[in-house]
Design an enzyme around this catalytic site. Structure first.
Site, PDB file in Angstrom:
ATOM      1  N   CYS A  77      53.671  28.300  20.903  1.00 22.77           N
ATOM      2  CA  CYS A  77      52.689  27.900  20.434  1.00 22.77           C
ATOM      3  C   CYS A  77      52.481  28.250  18.810  1.00 22.77           C
ATOM      4  O   CYS A  77      51.996  27.205  17.945  1.00 22.77           O
ATOM      5  CB  CYS A  77      51.255  28.720  21.178  1.00 22.77           C
TER       6      CYS A  77
HETATM    7  N1  LIG Z   1      49.752  30.960  27.162  1.00 29.00           N
HETATM    8  C1  LIG Z   1      50.377  30.289  26.046  1.00 29.00           C
HETATM    9  O1  LIG Z   1      49.299  29.859  25.129  1.00 29.00           O
HETATM   10  C2  LIG Z   1      51.501  29.665  25.868  1.00 29.00           C
HETATM   11  C3  LIG Z   1      51.811  28.788  24.874  1.00 29.00           C
HETATM   12  C4  LIG Z   1      53.164  28.182  24.715  1.00 29.00           C
HETATM   13  C5  LIG Z   1      54.201  28.593  25.695  1.00 29.00           C
HETATM   14  N2  LIG Z   1      54.012  29.466  26.619  1.00 29.00           N
HETATM   15  C6  LIG Z   1      54.903  29.790  27.851  1.00 29.00           C
HETATM   16  O2  LIG Z   1      54.613  29.195  29.013  1.00 29.00           O
HETATM   17  C7  LIG Z   1      55.234  30.143  29.951  1.00 29.00           C
HETATM   18  C8  LIG Z   1      54.046  30.339  30.900  1.00 29.00           C
HETATM   19  O3  LIG Z   1      53.048  31.067  30.103  1.00 29.00           O
HETATM   20  P1  LIG Z   1      51.496  31.463  30.730  1.00 29.00           P
HETATM   21  O4  LIG Z   1      50.858  31.785  29.655  1.00 29.00           O
HETATM   22  O5  LIG Z   1      51.194  30.289  31.710  1.00 29.00           O
HETATM   23  O6  LIG Z   1      51.988  32.796  31.635  1.00 29.00           O
HETATM   24  P2  LIG Z   1      51.299  33.193  32.961  1.00 29.00           P
HETATM   25  O7  LIG Z   1      49.803  32.942  32.977  1.00 29.00           O
HETATM   26  O8  LIG Z   1      51.605  34.814  32.869  1.00 29.00           O
HETATM   27  O9  LIG Z   1      51.676  32.607  34.165  1.00 29.00           O
HETATM   28  C9  LIG Z   1      53.278  32.793  34.341  1.00 29.00           C
HETATM   29  C10 LIG Z   1      53.440  32.017  35.972  1.00 29.00           C
HETATM   30  O10 LIG Z   1      54.781  32.587  36.538  1.00 29.00           O
HETATM   31  C11 LIG Z   1      54.887  33.170  37.684  1.00 29.00           C
HETATM   32  N3  LIG Z   1      55.920  34.199  37.651  1.00 29.00           N
HETATM   33  C12 LIG Z   1      55.784  35.345  36.743  1.00 29.00           C
HETATM   34  N4  LIG Z   1      56.902  36.156  37.093  1.00 29.00           N
HETATM   35  C13 LIG Z   1      57.917  35.200  37.939  1.00 29.00           C
HETATM   36  C14 LIG Z   1      59.112  35.522  38.568  1.00 29.00           C
HETATM   37  N5  LIG Z   1      60.072  36.364  38.303  1.00 29.00           N
HETATM   38  N6  LIG Z   1      59.569  34.424  39.343  1.00 29.00           N
HETATM   39  C15 LIG Z   1      58.628  33.247  39.583  1.00 29.00           C
HETATM   40  N7  LIG Z   1      57.433  33.106  38.994  1.00 29.00           N
HETATM   41  C16 LIG Z   1      56.984  34.030  38.061  1.00 29.00           C
HETATM   42  C17 LIG Z   1      53.555  33.867  37.594  1.00 29.00           C
HETATM   43  O11 LIG Z   1      53.223  34.165  39.037  1.00 29.00           O
HETATM   44  P3  LIG Z   1      52.013  35.324  39.252  1.00 29.00           P
HETATM   45  O12 LIG Z   1      50.475  34.597  38.940  1.00 29.00           O
HETATM   46  O13 LIG Z   1      52.275  35.678  40.571  1.00 29.00           O
HETATM   47  O14 LIG Z   1      52.182  36.421  38.271  1.00 29.00           O
HETATM   48  C18 LIG Z   1      52.689  32.865  37.040  1.00 29.00           C
HETATM   49  O15 LIG Z   1      52.205  31.876  38.041  1.00 29.00           O
HETATM   50  C19 LIG Z   1      55.629  31.347  29.207  1.00 29.00           C
HETATM   51  O16 LIG Z   1      57.239  31.218  29.014  1.00 29.00           O
HETATM   52  C20 LIG Z   1      55.080  31.355  27.932  1.00 29.00           C
HETATM   53  O17 LIG Z   1      55.776  32.116  26.835  1.00 29.00           O
HETATM   54  C21 LIG Z   1      52.506  30.113  27.031  1.00 29.00           C
END
Ligand SMILES: NC(=O)c1ccc[n+]([C@@H]2O[C@H](COP(=O)([O-])OP(=O)(O)OC[C@H]3O[C@@H](n4cnc5c(N)ncnc54)[C@H](OP(=O)(O)O)[C@@H]3O)[C@@H](O)[C@H]2O)c1
Length: 341
Positions: free
Chosen positions: A150
């Site tokens: 981001c």
């Molecule tokens: N948030 C942002 O603004 C943003 C921006 C750019 C990129 N990203 C990237 O996008 C990705 C997702 O981010 P997010 O913000 O959506 O994160 P998040 O809200 O923490 O969601 C992560 C998801 O992955 C699942 N998960 C966690 N550990 C896992 C494992 N070991 N095996 C399988 N599934 C697993 C989680 O399940 P549970 O719900 O059961 O924990 C949840 O559904 C990350 O790599 C992040 O760096 C995020």
């Protein structure tokens, strides 16, 4: 209809992708996956969607996902996507990964900043960095798309026209960026709970944020000379949005009008980039819940500095929105298909 699956569908970005796909006229959702054994209805997580949507978020079944899907979005934490991308590529699915796991060509850089041995190095050569506006041609042919971070999205979009046209000095670039807390994902931590955030504002990971090598890597690809940056992220007491204020020094003889016309020319076909009129600055409320990146450029003749301000929604242009934009580019749809009513 294009069949799309989302893995990590209960996370912040996974839910945003699911919501965009529901609105897309040429897409059907083939699977929404998470780790829990017990399935839940998507509308428990997105209560505002139509009651007619009866999709479930269910435990991963990789064979079924691979069989049923043309595109698989990995909305998983860094270091986890490493484990999953290849099996979907082997089933000929296009994989769009939101983590950092496929963003670096140099394995050593990834391993240093993410403190993890890269277990699928052989996939890196063909992975395409998915900054839609810069890499459209390569994205349109890619099987593995590494969606950008981001902070890098806002920073690189702000600097690209100046570096590509060699209008600025490549040393001393300062990126002062502020993000809302959803950038850290759904799971709470001591640093991001309400009592710590409310009425507070602070810098964090100064000099050690994992997005700085990604920004440098991509800026170097745009520049003939090596780029040196100072990147300082800050945490805002807001849910979503990233505002980046970027300070650079223009090269001798570069006029203000040359700078503005570089932006106009560079982004003339980019539907999600909005250049602000002279004298106005981007603000978060204009981009929240959208896939736009707003850019404002001011030249300070006294100091010879150019001040670039960019604003994005971290969950959309900084993540899920850009991922769906990349799917559109890759699958031959209009770039903005599904984004507007
Ligand atoms: N948030 C942002 O603004 C943003 C921006 C750019 C990129 N990203 C990237 O996008 C990705 C997702 O981010 P997010 O913000 O959506 O994160 P998040 O809200 O923490 O969601 C992560 C998801 O992955 C699942 N998960 C966690 N550990 C896992 C494992 N070991 N095996 C399988 N599934 C697993 C989680 O399940 P549970 O719900 O059961 O924990 C949840 O559904 C990350 O790599 C992040 O760096 C995020």
């Amino acid at each position: 209809m294009l069949r799309c699956a989302v893995i990590g569908a209960k996370g912040y970005t996974g839910l945003e992708i699911a919501e965009l796909l529901l609105k897309h006229p040429d897409v059907t959702i083939s699977y929404l996956a998470d780790m829990d054994d017990k399935p839940v209805m998507l509308k428990e997580y997105l209560p505002h969607i139509s009651p007619k949507v009866d999709l479930q978020i269910a435990k991963y079944d990789f064979d079924e996902i691979g069989e049923k899907s043309d595109v698989v979005f990995l909305a998983l934490p860094h270091r986890v996507s490493l484990l999953y991308a290849e099996q979907f590529l082997n089933k000929n699915a296009v994989v769009i990964d939101l983590s950092a796991d496929y963003r670096f060509k140099k394995v050593a850089v990834y391993e240093k900043w993410y403190d993890k041995k890269h277990t699928s190095k052989h996939l890196l050569k063909d992975a395409v960095y998915g900054l839609s506006e810069l890499n459209k041609e390569a994205i349109s042919k890619a099987q593995l798309i590494a969606n950008p971070g981001c902070f890098p999205t806002g920073s690189i979009l702000g600097l690209a026209p100046l570096l590509r046209n060699e209008l600025i000095k490549t040393e001393g670039i300062v990126i002062d960026a502020k993000t809302g807390v959803s950038g850290a994902g759904r799971n709470p931590s001591a640093a991001n709970h309400f009592g710590e955030l409310h009425e507070n504002f602070k810098a964090y990971k100064v000099n050690v944020h994992q997005h700085s090598p990604e920004i440098v890597d991509q800026l170097n690809a745009l520049s003939k000379e090596e780029v040196k940056i100072t990147f300082v992220p800050h945490l805002l007491p807001l849910s979503r949005g990233i505002l980046s204020t970027i300070y650079v020094e223009r090269k001798n003889g570069v006029t203000e009008s040359k700078i503005h016309s570089a932006y106009e020319k560079f982004y003339k076909e980019s539907i999600f980039i909005r250049l602000k009129a002279k004298g106005t600055s981007p603000q978060l409320k204009d981009v929240a819940y959208t896939n736009f990146c707003d850019i404002g450029v001011t030249v300070d003749a006294k100091s010879n500095r150019v001040i670039i301000i960019t604003a994005i929604d971290n969950l959309l242009k900084g993540a899920a929105g850009q991922a769906v934009q990349n799917m559109n580019i890759r699958c031959g749809f209009a770039e903005d298909c599904g984004f507007f009513e």
